[in-house]
Enzyme design. Sequence first.
Site, short mmCIF file in Angstrom:
data_model
loop_
_atom_site.label_atom_id
_atom_site.label_comp_id
_atom_site.label_asym_id
_atom_site.label_seq_id
_atom_site.Cartn_x
_atom_site.Cartn_y
_atom_site.Cartn_z
N GLY A 260 2.99 2.41 11.15
CA GLY A 260 3.86 3.34 10.74
C GLY A 260 4.51 3.66 12.16
O GLY A 260 5.33 4.63 12.48
N LYS B 110 0.16 4.35 -0.16
CA LYS B 110 -0.48 5.52 0.32
C LYS B 110 -0.05 6.71 -0.45
O LYS B 110 -0.25 6.61 -1.74
CB LYS B 110 -0.20 5.53 1.85
CG LYS B 110 -0.14 4.45 2.58
CD LYS B 110 0.08 4.57 4.10
CE LYS B 110 -0.02 3.33 4.84
NZ LYS B 110 -0.03 3.22 6.36
N HIS C 95 -9.56 1.19 5.53
CA HIS C 95 -8.25 1.23 6.14
C HIS C 95 -8.41 2.47 7.32
O HIS C 95 -9.17 3.25 7.25
CB HIS C 95 -7.12 2.02 5.07
CG HIS C 95 -5.87 1.70 5.32
ND1 HIS C 95 -5.16 2.58 6.63
CD2 HIS C 95 -4.74 0.98 5.24
CE1 HIS C 95 -4.16 2.44 6.61
NE2 HIS C 95 -3.86 1.25 5.83
N SER D 224 3.76 -2.05 10.55
CA SER D 224 5.00 -2.05 10.42
C SER D 224 5.64 -3.34 10.11
O SER D 224 6.69 -3.90 10.77
CB SER D 224 5.33 -1.86 11.96
OG SER D 224 5.08 -0.48 12.34
N ASN E 225 0.96 -1.09 0.08
CA ASN E 225 0.08 0.02 -0.04
C ASN E 225 1.05 1.17 -0.07
O ASN E 225 1.54 1.68 0.95
CB ASN E 225 -1.02 -0.19 1.55
CG ASN E 225 -1.82 0.99 1.58
OD1 ASN E 225 -1.72 2.12 0.46
ND2 ASN E 225 -2.40 1.08 2.50
N GLU F 271 -5.40 -4.68 10.88
CA GLU F 271 -4.01 -3.61 10.92
C GLU F 271 -4.26 -2.90 12.31
O GLU F 271 -5.08 -2.08 12.62
CB GLU F 271 -4.15 -2.72 9.71
CG GLU F 271 -3.62 -3.30 8.44
CD GLU F 271 -3.18 -2.21 7.68
OE1 GLU F 271 -2.08 -2.59 6.96
OE2 GLU F 271 -3.90 -1.22 7.21
N GLU G 147 -6.43 4.68 8.22
CA GLU G 147 -6.44 6.06 7.68
C GLU G 147 -7.55 6.73 7.32
O GLU G 147 -7.83 8.07 7.64
CB GLU G 147 -5.10 6.25 7.15
CG GLU G 147 -3.84 5.99 7.70
CD GLU G 147 -2.82 5.31 7.06
OE1 GLU G 147 -2.51 5.22 5.93
OE2 GLU G 147 -1.86 4.89 7.70
P1 13P Z 1 3.23 0.49 7.67
O1 13P Z 1 3.65 -0.94 7.02
O2 13P Z 1 3.93 1.73 7.25
O3 13P Z 1 3.04 0.28 9.22
O4 13P Z 1 1.67 0.57 7.27
C1 13P Z 1 0.88 -0.40 7.12
C2 13P Z 1 -0.35 0.12 6.49
O5 13P Z 1 -0.98 0.78 6.97
C3 13P Z 1 -0.74 -0.88 5.35
O6 13P Z 1 -2.04 -0.76 4.81
#
Ligand code: 13P
Length: 248
Positions: free
Chosen positions: A176, A14, A98, A208, A12, A170, A100
């Site tokens: 992150g 982002k 997600h 992560s 992903n 997640e 976010e």
């Molecule tokens: P990270 O791997 O940067 O922690 O992000 C995970 C994520 O949100 C994947 O959708």
Amino acid sequence: MSQTTKPWVIGNWKMNLDRRAAEILAREIADDPSCRAKIKVGLAPPFPYLDRVAEILGHGPVALLGQDLHPEARGAYTGSVSGPMLRDMGVTHVLVGHSERRRLHGEDDNMIRRKISAAVEAGLTPVVCVGEDLAQRESQQAMTTITTQLEAALAADGWPGQGETLVAYEPVWAIGTGRVAGREQIIEIHTGIRRLLPGHARILYGGSVSPDTAGPLAREKEIDGLLVGSASLTATTFLAIVKATTPA
Ligand code: 13P
């Protein structure tokens, strides 16, 4: 990881990279033989780069994902992208819910239910993302939170359907932060998710994930794949995760 089905590794991206960097990264992944055997690899680029990444991936084995979609198929929704548009670009799967999107765009369970219905209606396979935040984890509300999220998802039209059922766990506090959830925590939640879903669901872990943690995670029977954020932004780290996840 189950012995009979191929594990997933999804990158992903982002809101990262520029056009040139997206092209180079997509090409490096598309050309790598490790993305072919015994594994399913997917990329979720930012919307503006979907077309170019689709061209690079061609009819190869790497799947193209959307990061999000609008619940309606068309209309006066400035700035939004619909399921049929994604489908038109060669997208086959789409992330829905997600954290976010939930946190930063105020998407509630009802909105996510509508988005899952829209994805199914457009012929896309949703990757339904669930996860608790730190306060919920610390107050022993992790599974309750995820149950509520999944029950809303299960109220969507046509999900899960005949095709593959994909859910990504997640934990918000692991995204992150460099803090991967513990083995027991993941197994407990994945087992709980599996119990709530009819049929054979594939449950991915995200938060992560790095080349160092991918191997041990992938060897867990309860983990059917990985959803990778920051470590998917370079070919070296992403391909190392793909290799670590590939069954022997
Ligand atoms: P990270 O791997 O940067 O922690 O992000 C995970 C994520 O949100 C994947 O959708």
